[in-house]
Design an enzyme around this catalytic site. Structure first.
Site, PDB file in Angstrom:
ATOM      1  N   TYR A   1      44.198  63.153  -9.340  1.00 30.09           N
ATOM      2  CA  TYR A   1      43.510  62.185  -9.686  1.00 30.09           C
ATOM      3  C   TYR A   1      42.513  61.862 -10.676  1.00 30.09           C
ATOM      4  CZ  TYR A   1      47.428  59.786  -7.514  1.00 30.09           C
ATOM      5  OH  TYR A   1      48.665  59.484  -6.907  1.00 30.09           O
TER       6      TYR A   1
ATOM      7  N   HIS B   1      42.707  56.057 -15.045  1.00 29.79           N
ATOM      8  CA  HIS B   1      42.737  55.198 -14.443  1.00 29.79           C
ATOM      9  C   HIS B   1      41.099  55.224 -13.351  1.00 29.79           C
ATOM     10  CE1 HIS B   1      44.126  51.892 -12.640  1.00 29.79           C
ATOM     11  NE2 HIS B   1      44.917  52.139 -11.932  1.00 29.79           N
TER      12      HIS B   1
ATOM     13  N   TYR C   1      42.470  54.117  -2.738  1.00 28.41           N
ATOM     14  CA  TYR C   1      43.125  53.906  -3.542  1.00 28.41           C
ATOM     15  C   TYR C   1      42.892  52.577  -4.478  1.00 28.41           C
ATOM     16  CZ  TYR C   1      45.466  58.238  -1.820  1.00 28.41           C
ATOM     17  OH  TYR C   1      45.978  59.615  -2.134  1.00 28.41           O
TER      18      TYR C   1
ATOM     19  N   ASN D   1      44.616  50.000  -5.655  1.00 30.60           N
ATOM     20  CA  ASN D   1      45.091  48.495  -5.382  1.00 30.60           C
ATOM     21  C   ASN D   1      44.908  48.512  -4.445  1.00 30.60           C
ATOM     22  OD1 ASN D   1      45.854  49.573  -8.001  1.00 30.60           O
ATOM     23  ND2 ASN D   1      48.725  49.434  -6.764  1.00 30.60           N
TER      24      ASN D   1
ATOM     25  N   ASN E   1      44.986  45.221 -11.118  1.00 31.63           N
ATOM     26  CA  ASN E   1      45.045  45.833  -9.856  1.00 31.63           C
ATOM     27  C   ASN E   1      43.969  45.796  -8.565  1.00 31.63           C
ATOM     28  OD1 ASN E   1      48.071  45.000  -9.975  1.00 31.63           O
ATOM     29  ND2 ASN E   1      48.615  47.040 -10.416  1.00 31.63           N
TER      30      ASN E   1
END
Length: 194
Positions: A14, A19, A64, A66, A113
């Site tokens: 990632y 994000h 993570y 969320n 989120n």
């Protein structure tokens, strides 16, 4: 003391995705202000240091995206800070063009989120935030696929420039000059794509 949290997802896959611009912004602050790494605690990689005359904790949750609120709540509880006055969250925003910033004193999650989870865990949406524009998803694209993707080179350059401006905005916010930061950095930045 302030806690500055950048949102993103851990693990190499990632790194530097749309994000993860919150993580990239924290890395910029760490490098610029030579904030030493303190390890992993409170479900976050974190460091303690100074930005100007202000003591800060900088953190990247490892939960993570969320579940970011779990880490933020542990940090704010442990260090006994008031999240409505001493928390700054940096994160990506698809409603802003790449390279634009939007500083806010409070607000809804706006479909993000990570922010939604922080609001749920803190029980308030009144906390300082710096949104970093990553651009709107193209029509027909899946949002998750888009935000977990990488920037084209021209956009990456604009976002890197925005991260530097976000750092300067954070400096002002730490001096209790949030309105000045908003006036200076909420304007639309015109940059030509390469």
């Amino acid at each position: 003391m302030y806690i500055i949290v950048g949102l993103g997802n851990p693990t190499r896959q990632y790194e530097h995705t749309r994000h993860n611009v919150g993580f990239d912004a924290i890395d910029y602050l760490i490098d610029t202000y030579r904030i030493p790494y303190s390890g992993v605690r409170h479900k976050a990689m974190y460091g303690k240091g100074m930005i100007g005359s202000q003591k800060v904790i900088v953190a990247k949750p490892v939960t993570y995206m969320n579940l970011s609120g779990e880490s933020v709540r542990e940090l704010t509880d442990y260090y006994k800070i008031d999240p409505e006055r001493e928390l700054i969250v940096l994160y990506d925003d698809v409603s802003l063009a790449p390279g634009q910033l939007r500083i806010r004193k409070k607000g809804s999650a706006g479909g993000h989120n990570g922010i939604k989870n922080i609001i749920a865990h803190l029980g308030t949406q009144n906390f300082l935030r710096v949104k970093i524009g990553v651009g709107e998803k193209p029509k027909g694209w899946d949002l998750a696929q888009y935000v977990l993707g990488h920037f084209p080179d021209g956009e990456r350059k604009m976002v890197d420039e925005a991260i530097v401006r976000a750092g300067k905005a954070v400096e002002l916010m730490l001096r209790d000059e949030v309105d000045k930061a908003m006036n200076e950095y909420n304007c639309i930045k015109q940059t030509v794509k390469e």
